[in-house]
Design a protein around this motif. Structure first.
Motif, PDB file in Angstrom:
ATOM      1  N   PHE A 202       0.848  -1.196   0.000  1.00 57.34           N
ATOM      2  CA  PHE A 202       0.000   0.000   0.000  1.00 57.34           C
ATOM      3  C   PHE A 202       0.877   1.238   0.000  1.00 57.34           C
ATOM      4  CE2 PHE A 202      -2.764   2.858   2.844  1.00 57.34           C
ATOM      5  CZ  PHE A 202      -3.339   3.478   1.735  1.00 57.34           C
ATOM      6  N   ARG A 203       0.968   1.895  -1.128  1.00 59.67           N
ATOM      7  CA  ARG A 203       1.768   3.113  -1.255  1.00 59.67           C
ATOM      8  C   ARG A 203       0.855   4.319  -1.007  1.00 59.67           C
ATOM      9  NH1 ARG A 203       3.806  -0.727  -4.599  1.00 59.67           N
ATOM     10  NH2 ARG A 203       6.090  -0.907  -4.692  1.00 59.67           N
ATOM     11  N   TYR A 204       0.616   4.586   0.250  1.00 60.88           N
ATOM     12  CA  TYR A 204      -0.324   5.634   0.658  1.00 60.88           C
ATOM     13  C   TYR A 204       0.031   6.997   0.080  1.00 60.88           C
ATOM     14  CZ  TYR A 204       3.360   7.112   3.834  1.00 60.88           C
ATOM     15  OH  TYR A 204       4.546   7.548   4.336  1.00 60.88           O
ATOM     16  N   TYR A 205       1.325   7.235  -0.150  1.00 64.14           N
ATOM     17  CA  TYR A 205       1.817   8.527  -0.608  1.00 64.14           C
ATOM     18  C   TYR A 205       1.476   8.792  -2.070  1.00 64.14           C
ATOM     19  CZ  TYR A 205       5.337   4.907  -1.263  1.00 64.14           C
ATOM     20  OH  TYR A 205       5.967   3.699  -1.539  1.00 64.14           O
ATOM     21  N   GLN A 206       0.919   7.824  -2.764  1.00 65.48           N
ATOM     22  CA  GLN A 206       0.523   8.032  -4.147  1.00 65.48           C
ATOM     23  C   GLN A 206      -0.942   8.459  -4.286  1.00 65.48           C
ATOM     24  OE1 GLN A 206       1.504   4.457  -6.342  1.00 65.48           O
ATOM     25  NE2 GLN A 206       3.696   4.884  -6.318  1.00 65.48           N
ATOM     26  N   TYR A 207      -1.694   8.355  -3.193  1.00 66.73           N
ATOM     27  CA  TYR A 207      -3.119   8.681  -3.237  1.00 66.73           C
ATOM     28  C   TYR A 207      -3.344  10.143  -2.848  1.00 66.73           C
ATOM     29  CZ  TYR A 207      -3.818   3.657  -3.689  1.00 66.73           C
ATOM     30  OH  TYR A 207      -3.784   2.350  -4.127  1.00 66.73           O
TER      31      TYR A 207
END
Length: 275
Positions: free
Chosen positions: A213-218
């Protein structure tokens, strides 16, 4: 064969050891004093800015040190300003440094800082203060995929050992701490916004060849699919249930700082703008 200890040699060795130990102590004391002095100096800059936004004396503009960037900042029209006197103060900060994006605060914590935005060089303020001068603690900064008007905003800050910057964020690991500090504020030249904290979780930065989960892309203006992915993943990783649900029309504020439970660890706080 004479095996008796040589008192002269022993005294000489002891004297050398004493000198070395003293030198180490002096160097350590100097380093500690320098670190504390720099930390206080950096902290004083932000206190001065914070006091100004609350009606205090204007900050020392002589310390301003910003670099030229193409594009500059958009002029804010009078009709976009609220009647709150702080609008004028934030506009002054924007004039002092066009990289100023807004002010982040969490009542009852040390989080009370300006937020910078440099999309052409996202991490420019990672080791610079508000004036662009070298700083160990840096200044919280916004990601390059969003701006102050984006639906989903992410702000990064150092996890400082003295609790400054985002050094207190990982205390949200305790549900009691969230209950005591459930709201984040992000104030811009145009408006004040409040965000209810919806979720907190620990994660890490993933390599390109890893699944995670790459939260920083959302961030930025999310599609419906992206928002649903973020909502699902956030709910799955949340450390506890805050009772704050994310809905498709919501605006988000994400705070991110380093964590040390794993290599490249991160601690994340997700806020939902009050409806």
């Amino acid at each position: 064969m004479d095996t008796m200890p040589n008192p002269v040699r022993g005294k000489k060795t002891w004297r050398i050891l004493t000198i070395l130990c003293t030198a180490v102590l002096v160097v350590s004391a100097v380093q500690l004093t320098t670190t504390l002095w720099r930390s206080k100096k950096e902290d004083d800059i932000f206190k001065e800015l914070a006091e100004y936004t609350e009606g205090g004396a204007a900050p020392r503009r002589a310390e301003k040190e910003t670099r030229d960037r193409s594009g500059g900042s958009r002029e804010v029209k009078e009709e976009e300003l609220q009647t709150d006197p702080r609008r004028e103060h934030y506009r002054t900060l924007k004039e002092m440094n066009p990289d100023f994006a807004g002010w982040l605060a969490i009542a009852g914590t040390k989080v009370d800082y300006p937020v910078m935005h440099t999309p052409d060089d996202q991490q420019y303020y990672i080791h610079r203060d508000f004036y662009g001068k070298e700083s160990v603690s840096g200044t919280p900064f916004m990601g390059d995929r969003c701006d102050p008007d984006s639906r989903s905003i992410i702000i990064y800050g150092h996890n400082m050992k003295n609790g400054s910057m985002f050094g207190s964020l990982d205390q949200y690991e305790r549900e009691e701490y969230w209950q005591e500090h459930p709201v984040m504020e992000f104030r811009t030249v145009k408006e004040d916004r409040e965000y209810d904290i919806a979720a907190v979780f620990r994660t890490r930065i993933y390599r390109d060849d890893e699944e995670g989960f790459r939260y920083y892309q959302y961030v930025g203006d999310l599609t419906e699919e992206q928002f649903e992915e973020f909502r699902t993943q956030t709910a799955a990783q949340a450390l506890y249930d805050t009772g704050i649900s994310l809905e498709p029309e919501d605006e988000l504020l994400i705070l991110s700082t380093c964590a040390y439970h794993v290599r490249d660890g991160r601690f994340v706080v997700v806020g939902r703008r009050r409806r």
